[in-house]
Design an enzyme around this catalytic site. Structure first.
Site, PDB file in Angstrom:
ATOM      1  N   LYS A   4       3.655  -2.608  -7.895  1.00 34.82           N
ATOM      2  CA  LYS A   4       5.182  -2.583  -8.924  1.00 34.82           C
ATOM      3  C   LYS A   4       5.960  -3.151  -7.602  1.00 34.82           C
ATOM      4  O   LYS A   4       6.756  -3.646  -8.179  1.00 34.82           O
ATOM      5  CB  LYS A   4       5.745  -1.147  -9.573  1.00 34.82           C
ATOM      6  N   CYS A  13       0.754  -1.070  -0.147  1.00 34.48           N
ATOM      7  CA  CYS A  13       0.221  -0.116  -0.061  1.00 34.48           C
ATOM      8  C   CYS A  13       1.037   1.112  -0.082  1.00 34.48           C
ATOM      9  O   CYS A  13       1.594   1.566   0.427  1.00 34.48           O
ATOM     10  CB  CYS A  13      -0.567   0.196   1.414  1.00 34.48           C
TER      11      CYS A  13
HETATM   12  C1  F6R Z   1       8.421  -8.577 -11.985  1.00 31.75           C
HETATM   13  C2  F6R Z   1       9.024  -8.307 -11.183  1.00 31.75           C
HETATM   14  C3  F6R Z   1       9.016  -8.368  -9.648  1.00 31.75           C
HETATM   15  C4  F6R Z   1       9.859  -7.646  -8.925  1.00 31.75           C
HETATM   16  C5  F6R Z   1      10.341  -8.168  -7.278  1.00 31.75           C
HETATM   17  C6  F6R Z   1      11.334  -7.424  -6.944  1.00 31.75           C
HETATM   18  O1  F6R Z   1       9.255  -8.579 -13.006  1.00 31.75           O
HETATM   19  O2  F6R Z   1       8.918  -6.676 -11.133  1.00 31.75           O
HETATM   20  O3  F6R Z   1       9.041  -9.262  -9.508  1.00 31.75           O
HETATM   21  O4  F6R Z   1      11.461  -8.386  -9.820  1.00 31.75           O
HETATM   22  O5  F6R Z   1       9.221  -8.315  -7.352  1.00 31.75           O
HETATM   23  O6  F6R Z   1      11.504  -5.598  -7.058  1.00 31.75           O
HETATM   24  P1  F6R Z   1      12.514  -4.923  -6.159  1.00 31.75           P
HETATM   25  O7  F6R Z   1      13.099  -4.763  -7.764  1.00 31.75           O
HETATM   26  O8  F6R Z   1      11.979  -3.663  -6.960  1.00 31.75           O
HETATM   27  O9  F6R Z   1      12.620  -4.936  -5.190  1.00 31.75           O
END
Ligand code: F6R
Length: 591
Positions: A586, A2
């Site tokens: 994201k 969130c």
């Molecule tokens: C897949 C994706 C997720 C992120 C994961 C890690 O396309 O985006 O698997 O790679 O949640 O996120 P970060 O890189 O922000 O730690």
């Protein structure tokens, strides 16, 4: 997970509305706002994303105190009632919350026994009712209540809180989940991240864990266990990039096609004379480290697999771990290891748990991230930015490529091996070639769009590419897929190969070319639909797509672009919400 936001000052609504759009990356299953109007706390909330919300509640709100929330459901399904903000039982307070309260059930039962009723299934509603209970039972000092509540709650939580009786104050508490204060002109803000409020603020104030307090339109009061704290402002050179679609249908497509530029920008930044990203001691110390341990989640973990192989040229041992595995079962290798944390957002809770363990044990950490102002950046020993500009699509594409690029440039800084730069330039050329032939990949996507199952095969770097290709296809096109080292196929998975399965095989290495080709033959005679993704000099009898030849060390940069397009076009054929796939966010800020 969130995103939370709050603001106080004249005409604050528009800023909060914009901020909610920018926070959507933290969750988009429901949205809500709360403000005081006519001596009452108003709450508007509903399931759906921010656009849905503001289409439904299209009228601007005239208020000077407001909180807002974008949700990724953790406790209680995604529906209108579980959406935030939550109003307290007697309607004196409303709250937005990011985090998870582990002991909420026990507290909820206590409150129910004392006559409180709950509307939602969330842990967040427990917090606001507990605050109200302490308020009504005690001396009506909200700061006191926040202190008391924090000692009852177990878990991670950041909150913003409206008190009906104090319309000129916006209260907050922070524990583990991110929260900062933004200072504007006669307006002050609270937000989960700098990005949400960067364009309205001149300076920012970091809030430490277990700090609490309140903001007014022109003052900020932060308390810790010792009382009122002296405010330390930080001026951030945060550049807000207005990120529109520039004519593209989806951010994912736009971001795939930004990849050549991202690689070039990183080459430019990291080969500048005296660039600021390698503190002297890092390059000097790197020779002292005998082991490099990579930690990440999802695509960042997949990038870590490639980085670990690239580390061989530094004559150091290396290991890769999924963050949530490492934090629960920490493993240390080598006498003098360095840990490389990979996180495009810099906010992933699974990584934060690892870095907290590492910091306690005083191990050095290098963070590769797209957010120099993130929680992980603040906790890391060294930060290497991956210069990708903001990535909006939930599926990572350009940031995956950027992580590999930056690590190659790091190896270049250590080894001065100039072939790394020429390899990166060839990779850009090969990627531009793929971009110019994307329709060929679209045609392949058309053939697999209705399949239930896809297998990706490869060895070594090609296997690592398979991991990323499989993840992308799952998350954007909802097709069940597996990445299998090609030699493993015959040890079990081949049992489910028939003409309903598509098999994509990546060929980048001449040394294993024939062995992998045999594996493809084994699949072919069992009816599998074969798609070979090769290099121009590695011809197979069934080439589906041949990439320009590049060095093995950059093959993941090139072939991942094929995989990104495949996932994108398959999802497009299936008319799926490409930029915001179901059930995802994201940035994953819960563990
Ligand atoms: C897949 C994706 C997720 C992120 C994961 C890690 O396309 O985006 O698997 O790679 O949640 O996120 P970060 O890189 O922000 O730690």
């Amino acid at each position: 997970m969130c995103g939370i936001i709050g603001g106080i000052g004249n005409n604050i609504f528009d800023d909060i509305k914009q901020g909610l759009y920018r926070l959507e990356y933290r969750g988009y299953d429901s949205v809500g706002i709360s403000y005081i109007f006519d001596n009452k706390i108003v709450v508007k909330k509903r399931s759906g994303n921010v656009d849905d919300f503001f289409n439904h509640y299209s009228q601007n709100v005239n208020c000077n105190l407001i909180i807002g929330h974008t949700r990724w459901a953790t406790t209680g399904i995604a529906n209108d009632i579980n959406a935030h903000p939550h109003l307290s039982f007697n309607s004196f307070f409303s709250i937005v919350h990011n985090g998870i309260i582990e002991n909420y059930k026990e507290i909820k039962n206590e409150l129910i026994n004392k006559g409180y009723a709950f509307k939602s299934d969330t842990d967040s509603e427990v917090i606001v009712n507990l605050i109200e209970k302490y308020y009504l039972d005690g001396n009506k000092d909200v700061l006191d209540c926040l202190k008391k509540v924090s000692s009852r709650l177990i878990g991670n939580f950041s909150i913003a809180l409206i008190d009906l009786n104090e319309p000129n104050r916006l209260y907050f508490y922070k524990r583990k989940s991110p929260l900062l204060v933004g200072v504007g002109k006669n307006k002050n803000y609270l937000a989960s991240d700098i990005y949400a409020i960067s364009t309205f603020c001149e300076k920012f104030i970091d809030i430490s864990d277990d700090d609490y307090g309140f903001i007014t339109s022109n003052e900020v009061f932060i308390y810790d266990g010792n009382g009122l704290k002296k405010i330390k402002y930080c001026k951030q050179n945060f550049e807000y990039v207005n990120n529109d679609l520039c004519g593209y249908k989806h951010y994912m497509l736009k971001e795939i096609e930004e990849i050549p530029n991202v690689i070039q920008t990183n080459i430019d930044e990291y080969t500048k004379e005296n660039n600021r990203y390698y503190p002297h001691d890092l390059l000097n110390k790197i020779n002292e480290f005998d082991c490099v341990i990579f930690i990440g989640c999802g695509s960042s973990y997949n990038a870590g697999k490639i980085l670990s192989r690239l580390t061989d040229c530094l004559n150091k041992s290396s290991f890769v771990f999924v963050a949530s595995e490492w934090s629960n079962y920490p493993k240390i290798y080598g006498k003098n290891p360095v840990f490389v944390i990979l996180s495009q957002s810099g906010e992933t809770m699974d990584d934060i748990k690892c870095i907290d363990i590492l910091n306690k044990k005083r191990y050095p950490t290098i963070l590769l991230t797209n957010n120099e102002y993130s929680t992980l950046a603040k906790k890391s020993t060294y930060v290497l930015p991956i210069f990708s500009k903001n990535e909006v699509a939930v599926a990572s594409t350009k940031t995956y490529v950027a992580m590999i690029t930056v690590y190659l440039l790091f190896i270049f800084a250590i080894t001065k091996d100039k072939t790394i730069l020429s390899n990166l330039r060839s990779a850009i050329e090969a990627i531009n070639d793929i971009i110019s032939r994307k329709n060929e990949i679209r045609n392949i996507a058309n053939k697999i769009k209705d399949l239930q199952s896809v297998i990706f095969l490869g060895r070594c770097y090609d296997y690592d590419i398979c991991l990323e290709a499989s993840l992308k296809l799952k998350e954007t096109a909802y097709i069940n897929s597996q990445a299998i080292p090609s030699g493993e196929l015959k040890h079990g998975p081949i049992a489910f190969v028939d003409d309903s399965v598509a098999i994509f095989t990546f060929f980048s290495d001449i040394n294993t070319f024939l062995a992998t080709l045999n594996n493809v033959e084994e699949v072919k005679i069992r009816g599998g639909n074969i798609y070979n993704i090769t290099n121009k000099s590695l011809k197979t009898p069934n080439d589906s797509f041949a990439c320009m030849d590049t060095d093995l060390r950059v093959c993941a940069l090139v072939k991942s672009v094929f995989a990104f397009y495949l996932a994108y076009y398959t999802a497009e054929y299936k008319k799926l919400p490409i930029d915001k796939p179901r059930n995802l966010a994201k940035s994953v800020t819960v563990d």
